[in-house]
Design a protein around this motif. Structure first.
Motif, mmCIF file in Angstrom:
data_model
loop_
_atom_site.group_PDB
_atom_site.id
_atom_site.type_symbol
_atom_site.label_atom_id
_atom_site.label_comp_id
_atom_site.label_asym_id
_atom_site.label_seq_id
_atom_site.Cartn_x
_atom_site.Cartn_y
_atom_site.Cartn_z
ATOM 1 N N GLN A 78 -29.144 -17.518 -38.175
ATOM 2 C CA GLN A 78 -27.706 -17.453 -37.954
ATOM 3 C C GLN A 78 -27.107 -18.813 -37.627
ATOM 4 O OE1 GLN A 78 -26.155 -14.553 -38.608
ATOM 5 N NE2 GLN A 78 -28.207 -13.834 -39.120
ATOM 6 N N GLU A 90 -26.724 -23.208 -38.079
ATOM 7 C CA GLU A 90 -26.644 -24.163 -39.181
ATOM 8 C C GLU A 90 -28.061 -24.434 -39.695
ATOM 9 O OE1 GLU A 90 -24.069 -25.000 -40.627
ATOM 10 O OE2 GLU A 90 -22.369 -25.281 -39.270
ATOM 11 N N THR A 138 -20.247 -21.451 -37.914
ATOM 12 C CA THR A 138 -21.020 -22.325 -38.789
ATOM 13 C C THR A 138 -20.170 -22.607 -40.027
ATOM 14 O OG1 THR A 138 -22.025 -20.470 -39.944
ATOM 15 C CG2 THR A 138 -23.195 -21.328 -38.005
ATOM 16 N N ALA A 139 -20.605 -23.576 -40.824
ATOM 17 C CA ALA A 139 -19.885 -23.874 -42.054
ATOM 18 C C ALA A 139 -19.843 -22.650 -42.965
ATOM 19 C CB ALA A 139 -20.540 -25.056 -42.758
ATOM 20 N N ALA A 140 -20.975 -21.952 -43.063
ATOM 21 C CA ALA A 140 -21.026 -20.770 -43.930
ATOM 22 C C ALA A 140 -20.098 -19.675 -43.425
ATOM 23 C CB ALA A 140 -22.464 -20.252 -44.019
ATOM 24 N N ALA A 141 -20.063 -19.468 -42.116
ATOM 25 C CA ALA A 141 -19.197 -18.432 -41.552
ATOM 26 C C ALA A 141 -17.726 -18.789 -41.723
ATOM 27 C CB ALA A 141 -19.521 -18.231 -40.077
ATOM 28 N N GLU A 147 -16.422 -20.613 -44.134
ATOM 29 C CA GLU A 147 -16.079 -20.396 -45.536
ATOM 30 C C GLU A 147 -15.928 -18.901 -45.838
ATOM 31 O OE1 GLU A 147 -19.149 -22.391 -47.696
ATOM 32 O OE2 GLU A 147 -18.029 -24.281 -47.809
ATOM 33 N N ALA A 148 -16.820 -18.107 -45.251
ATOM 34 C CA ALA A 148 -16.734 -16.663 -45.465
ATOM 35 C C ALA A 148 -15.446 -16.087 -44.885
ATOM 36 C CB ALA A 148 -17.949 -15.976 -44.839
#
Length: 473
Positions: A212, A214, A374-377, A379-380
């Motif tokens: 979960q 980075e 996080t970066a992914a979260a 963006e999501a």
């Protein structure tokens, strides 16, 4: 059956329940807590406190060995018995006398026993002696029963008598071989701890290490675990388990490989402690997580039922549970006294940080500290972001802190608002960097203002300047 009445009844006397009760008493109401185990809860005896106590000795030894001059003064290895004794002290030797005394001093009533909601604003408490007491709440009942380790339905695993986080945190000895199922926070912290105490550790991380976080955080922790002698098997899934008569645990992986250990720790998640607290009597599903609004009031709970801490699944962290407890306590007092919940006095206590500004520290080697997305979260979530990374070892304060310092920092910027929405840092002793990032995110401090928050030189905090420089004006 005895009957007693209070303004507020709290199921669970862990840190969340204690804080709810304390908050309502300070607001002028009466409160009682119901507890069937130890007052002080999971964090005090089987989680945060004993876990960090297990980890701290090895961390201090690593720090000394990373500095010339101090390194030469180290003449021995870690004293395992002393580490376990210190852990026992921070766990109050699994006695709750001190916590009970605090409840009394705070004016909070304690009812020991198993508490079950028996109807609207009523709780039945059955003591160890079988005597039942009926408690009635004038205003609210708060569920703060927390969560327990999840043990998956793997063939033979339950019969193999696995450790959960409780057994690991309270272990009276160090197994020669420890297998850990999972790759999250508990798994990596316990791998770090028991490897430093002398166990041969194997981590079976089906979904990766710190999945979960980075990606760089999991990569740094994985590399460090392997350097310390831990076997980390990424993508490994356990198909079956068993324990021989001599105590040896056998794990069979889906590919057919076998892992042997003296103990196996299951660390793959949590399950709510709501199965036997009477939720069915008020139309809710036993064993379920309790969905709440931002005032911590249970949805479809009749307006009088609240849930704070792990049990509502917003964030399963002690400090966030205590944050929720303060919010719930204040809102309950506001509603009981007729104060509008959204006025200046009470509105600031409504729980709104749980989705966007949650700080967390993983006390591995290196430590991983993070807050926000996080970066992914991000963006999501549909944000237009920019990710800024910096090598933490390139900061002057890092080189002074330890030889061979390795680490990385990342900030995630919402480009439309020019504010930070996420921050992660990995490296030795970086936990104390975290609150600055938490304030920046919660306060939505514009990047143009952060330029004027000048970090002291030479400290590791200078990474803030380097991140801003990398971002540019």
């Amino acid at each position: 059956m005895r009957t007693m009445a209070y303004d507020v009844i709290v199921l669970g006397a862990g840190p969340v329940g204690e804080n709810v009760a304390d908050r309502v008493v300070k607001g002028g109401l009466t409160a009682a807590v119901v507890e069937r185990e130890l007052v002080g809860g999971e964090c005090s005896y089987w989680a945060c406190m004993p876990t960090k106590a297990l980890l701290r000795g090895a961390a201090a030894l690593r720090a000394a060995r990373s500095l010339p001059g101090a390194r030469e003064a180290v003449t021995g290895d870690l004293d395992v018995a002393a580490v376990l004794a210190r852990r026992d002290g921070f766990s109050s030797h699994w006695k709750d006398d001190g916590q009970v005394a605090w409840l009394e001093s705070a004016g909070i009533a304690l009812h020991r026993g198993h508490g079950r909601i028996s109807g609207e604003r009523t709780v039945e408490v059955t003591g160890e002696d079988g005597v039942t007491t009926l408690l009635t709440a004038r205003h609210a009942v708060v569920v703060a029963t927390g969560s327990s380790a999840l043990v998956p339905e793997i063939a033979g695993l339950r019969e193999a008598r696995p450790w959960t986080s409780r057994e690991a945190a309270a272990a009276s000895g160090v197994p020669a071989r420890l297998a850990i199922i999972g790759g999250g926070v508990v798994a990596t912290e316990m791998a770090t701890a028991f490897a430093s105490l002398g166990s041969t550790v194997t981590v079976l991380a089906r979904d990766g290490v710190l999945p979960q976080a980075e990606p760089f955080a999991g990569e740094l922790v994985t590399a460090s675990l392997r350097e310390s002698g831990v076997t980390v098997r990424l993508g490994a899934e356990v198909a079956s388990a068993g324990r021989d008569g001599d105590g040896t645990v056998h794990l069979v992986l889906t590919g057919g490989d076998r892992v042997e250990a003296d103990e196996v720790l299951v660390a793959i998640g949590r399950t709510p402690n709501t199965r036997d607290i009477g939720l069915d009597t008020v139309g809710l599903e036993p064993g379920s997580w309790l969905a709440v609004d931002d005032t911590l009031r249970v949805l479809d709970g009749g307006g009088w039922l609240y849930a704070a801490g792990d049990v509502n699944r917003r964030v399963l962290l002690t400090h966030q549970g205590k944050y929720q407890a303060r919010a719930a306590g204040d809102v309950i007092v506001a509603r009981a006294t007729g104060a509008p919940v959204d006025d200046a006095r009470w509105g600031r206590h409504v729980a709104t940080a749980d989705g966007r500004a949650v700080p967390q520290v993983v006390f591995t080697d290196p430590e991983v500290a993070s807050v926000g997305l996080t970066a992914a979260a991000a963006e999501a979530a549909g944000l237009r972001i920019r990710v800024v990374d910096h090598d933490l070892a390139a900061v002057a304060g890092s080189a002074l802190h330890a030889e061979g310092f390795r680490g990385q920092a990342r900030m995630v910027v919402d480009e439309d608002r020019r504010v930070i929405v996420g921050f992660t840092v990995a490296g030795p002793d970086v936990a104390e960097l975290l609150h600055a990032a938490t304030i920046a995110i919660v306060g939505e401090v514009p990047l143009d203002r952060l330029w004027h928050a000048v970090p002291a030189f030479p400290t590791v905090s200078e990474v803030w300047l380097r991140l801003l420089e990398s971002y540019g004006r």
